[in-house]
Design an enzyme around this catalytic site. Sequence first.
Site, mmCIF file in Angstrom:
data_model
loop_
_atom_site.group_PDB
_atom_site.id
_atom_site.type_symbol
_atom_site.label_atom_id
_atom_site.label_comp_id
_atom_site.label_asym_id
_atom_site.label_seq_id
_atom_site.Cartn_x
_atom_site.Cartn_y
_atom_site.Cartn_z
ATOM 1 N N ASP A 282 0.865 -1.177 0.000
ATOM 2 C CA ASP A 282 0.000 0.000 0.000
ATOM 3 C C ASP A 282 0.909 1.238 0.000
ATOM 4 O O ASP A 282 2.147 1.124 0.058
ATOM 5 C CB ASP A 282 -0.972 -0.021 1.190
ATOM 6 C CG ASP A 282 -2.201 0.858 0.907
ATOM 7 O OD1 ASP A 282 -2.137 1.692 -0.021
ATOM 8 O OD2 ASP A 282 -3.219 0.718 1.611
HETATM 9 C C1 NOJ Z 1 -4.044 3.959 0.185
HETATM 10 C C2 NOJ Z 1 -5.220 3.052 0.294
HETATM 11 O O1 NOJ Z 1 -5.165 2.323 1.509
HETATM 12 C C3 NOJ Z 1 -5.345 2.069 -0.868
HETATM 13 O O2 NOJ Z 1 -6.594 1.420 -0.757
HETATM 14 C C4 NOJ Z 1 -5.196 2.762 -2.176
HETATM 15 O O3 NOJ Z 1 -5.335 1.835 -3.233
HETATM 16 C C5 NOJ Z 1 -3.862 3.453 -2.216
HETATM 17 N N1 NOJ Z 1 -3.809 4.436 -1.147
HETATM 18 C C6 NOJ Z 1 -3.553 4.124 -3.554
HETATM 19 O O4 NOJ Z 1 -4.312 5.249 -3.736
#
Ligand code: NOJ
Length: 757
Positions: A282
């Site tokens: 993430d």
């Molecule tokens: C953080 C989030 O937790 C995740 O779900 C997302 O895909 C990413 N950011 C990218 O934007």
Amino acid sequence: MKNFNLSVAFLLFLGLSGLQAQERIPQVEALLEKMTLEEKIGQLNLLTPGGGIATGSVVSEDVEAKIKAGNVGGIFGVSSPERVRQAQELAVKNSRLGIPLLIGSDVIHGYKTTFPIPLGLSSSWDMELIKETAKVAAKEATADGINWNFSPMVDISRDPRWGRVAEGAGEDAYLGSQVARAMVQGYQQDDLTKPHTMMATVKHLALYGAPEGGRDYNRVDMSRTKMFNEYLPPYKAAVDAGVGSVMTSFNDIDGVPATGNKWLLTDLLRERWGFDGFVVSDYTSVNEMIAHGMGDLQDVSAMALKAGLDMDMVGEGFLTTLKKSVEEGRVSEEEITTAARRILEAKHKLGLLDDPYKYSDTGRPEKDILTKENRELARHAATQSFVLLKDHNQVLPVSKKAKIALIGPLANDQSNMLGTWAPTGDFKLSVPVLEGFKNIAPNSRITYAKGANITNDTAFAKKVNVFGPKVEISDRSPDELLQEALKVARASDVVVAVVGEASEMSGEAASRTNIQIPESQKRLIRELVKTGKPVALVLMSGRPLDISEEMDMPVSILQTWHPGVEAGNAIADVVFGDVNPSGKLTMSWPRNVGQIPVYYGERTTGRPAPTEEFQKFKTNYLDVPNSPLLPFGHGLSYTNFQYSEIKANSETLRRGDSLVISTKVTNTGKIAGQEVVQLYIHDKVRSLTPPKKQLIAFEKINLKPGESKTVEFPVTVEDLKFYNSQLEYVAEPGEFEFFVGGTSDCEMQGSFTLVEE
Ligand code: NOJ
């Protein structure tokens, strides 16, 4: 002994080379042959040049130069065929080997045609519909250059304080697994090389929906048996459906951050589940392992790679430290080759290695995005997601001939209709409720008044407004707003009050400890009720709310989540009765936050409370009953359904055989309607404490007035299995009770016995 050594050597070879059961792809192997260590590490680097919504404090720099240098495997936050072509050209024409990029995006509930928030969509219990919305999302996103999606989010959650419940499918592993599968199938269909399909990412592995205290990014602690039985099945369902990539979660598991957790990413995901795609972190979650206490950037990057992480989102720990770690012998070049191979294989699956510009067709956006059909699907999907929580005196549906007071801070609002995490949507295209009412009932007499602010708390509003104004506090005083609304209400036949949460009161980093409707609006509702007029609340939220006070009032309540781009039209369709509501809750709604977690599938205790009445030395509370305010599976209709002839066709089930549990369902009302018929079981004796009830099947049926249908659920031993304390997936012989109805709060109807051969 000789044979033993040979097989150990062979296994070691398999492990070291990362050789999977799947066949090697000559095109990928040929590329790997030519690649330097730096170029392989470059493939593991995912950047965002900005332009989208950053979900961390870092945004990538010098992206263009890095792409040209072969230091980037993928980017996100870039869209349109032209911009994507430019980005691909940077890679294809300038980098030494010309390897195209993965182009990622967060397409969570539709691309430009925004569908209801996922928690709302799951409330439709309609897997074909959910799949269709994912298909349309893929068609629109790929038309705009995207080939890789950061969805579905399948984190089970029983904690409505956690704002990201909005993005998932609720509390239940079985339903969550069906939704996970439908979404993967919708995005990817049967061929990723087709220009209308994109690679899906199941996220966030794992257990992200169970943070302590419901606080986002918080630690998670859970037994293995609970994980396997109650939280992991939807991720596994996505893997079984062939999902192309997996995103790790921010939390730790057994004290090890998911992004660097070898047990999770290798032992479970690859070895036990047979996943053959790639794993992405993430947003900066590799770097965040430093704050978790796992060492410095070089330590955590090596740890993540060795655990099984293939791609590093935004943090550049891989890019900046892995070479050094190879030189120091802390990671091997083979481990890097394995990760690079997985990224290249994904590009191969998408057909990018043959045609880097296949998602750069400038003719497509006009043709494929926000079409009339797509908007119609969004409207239909929204109507299917609404849940009629209560219908006091059948205030709903409202007659188109009535004089209507349309009141509330969300009644003529555009900025909150799309819901959280719709970064690719455009809120200016969404239909406000007032406009929808006028579209559907053009001859009706509708008077609108705001009545209250979403909240009067300016400090709170500021936190909610980080992505733009979602909560606008009027220059007029709360009293003035209220008095105007009461005047409108008194002069009407019926009041429809559109109230609830602003879209960013739920979602990422939007946890709440008070999950009631904000006080400014509660006051409005109380005063509207005092006018004595019939009142229907159209409630919007990204999470279950504590509406104990409102449930006790003489009002009807239609839960509409955040309905998406067609919000107003869809709400009007249901409020005026052109569409009969049929959604069912996929998360229990608590009586108060102190009851959390409250969910239908809780396991048995040794001192069960036999009734809702308090009893000393039983498991219960002094102040509220154990049951939730509104149970999982609950949802009313404008008609009534009667269940009869509920039975199993056999008292015993042998392994390898099946039995059928059936019920007759009759529409006893005057209009057509849909009902979600649900089957639950309870394993009476087993080696681990069983859930009191467990959903094992459901079917959504249409019934005309007076019509009856018999619904049959075949049950096999597979439906009775669970993970025992050795984590073996087994069904143990003995008695199983079954429950059938239109809510999880349904009665036991009989039992059958699983017998050994
Ligand atoms: C953080 C989030 O937790 C995740 O779900 C997302 O895909 C990413 N950011 C990218 O934007």
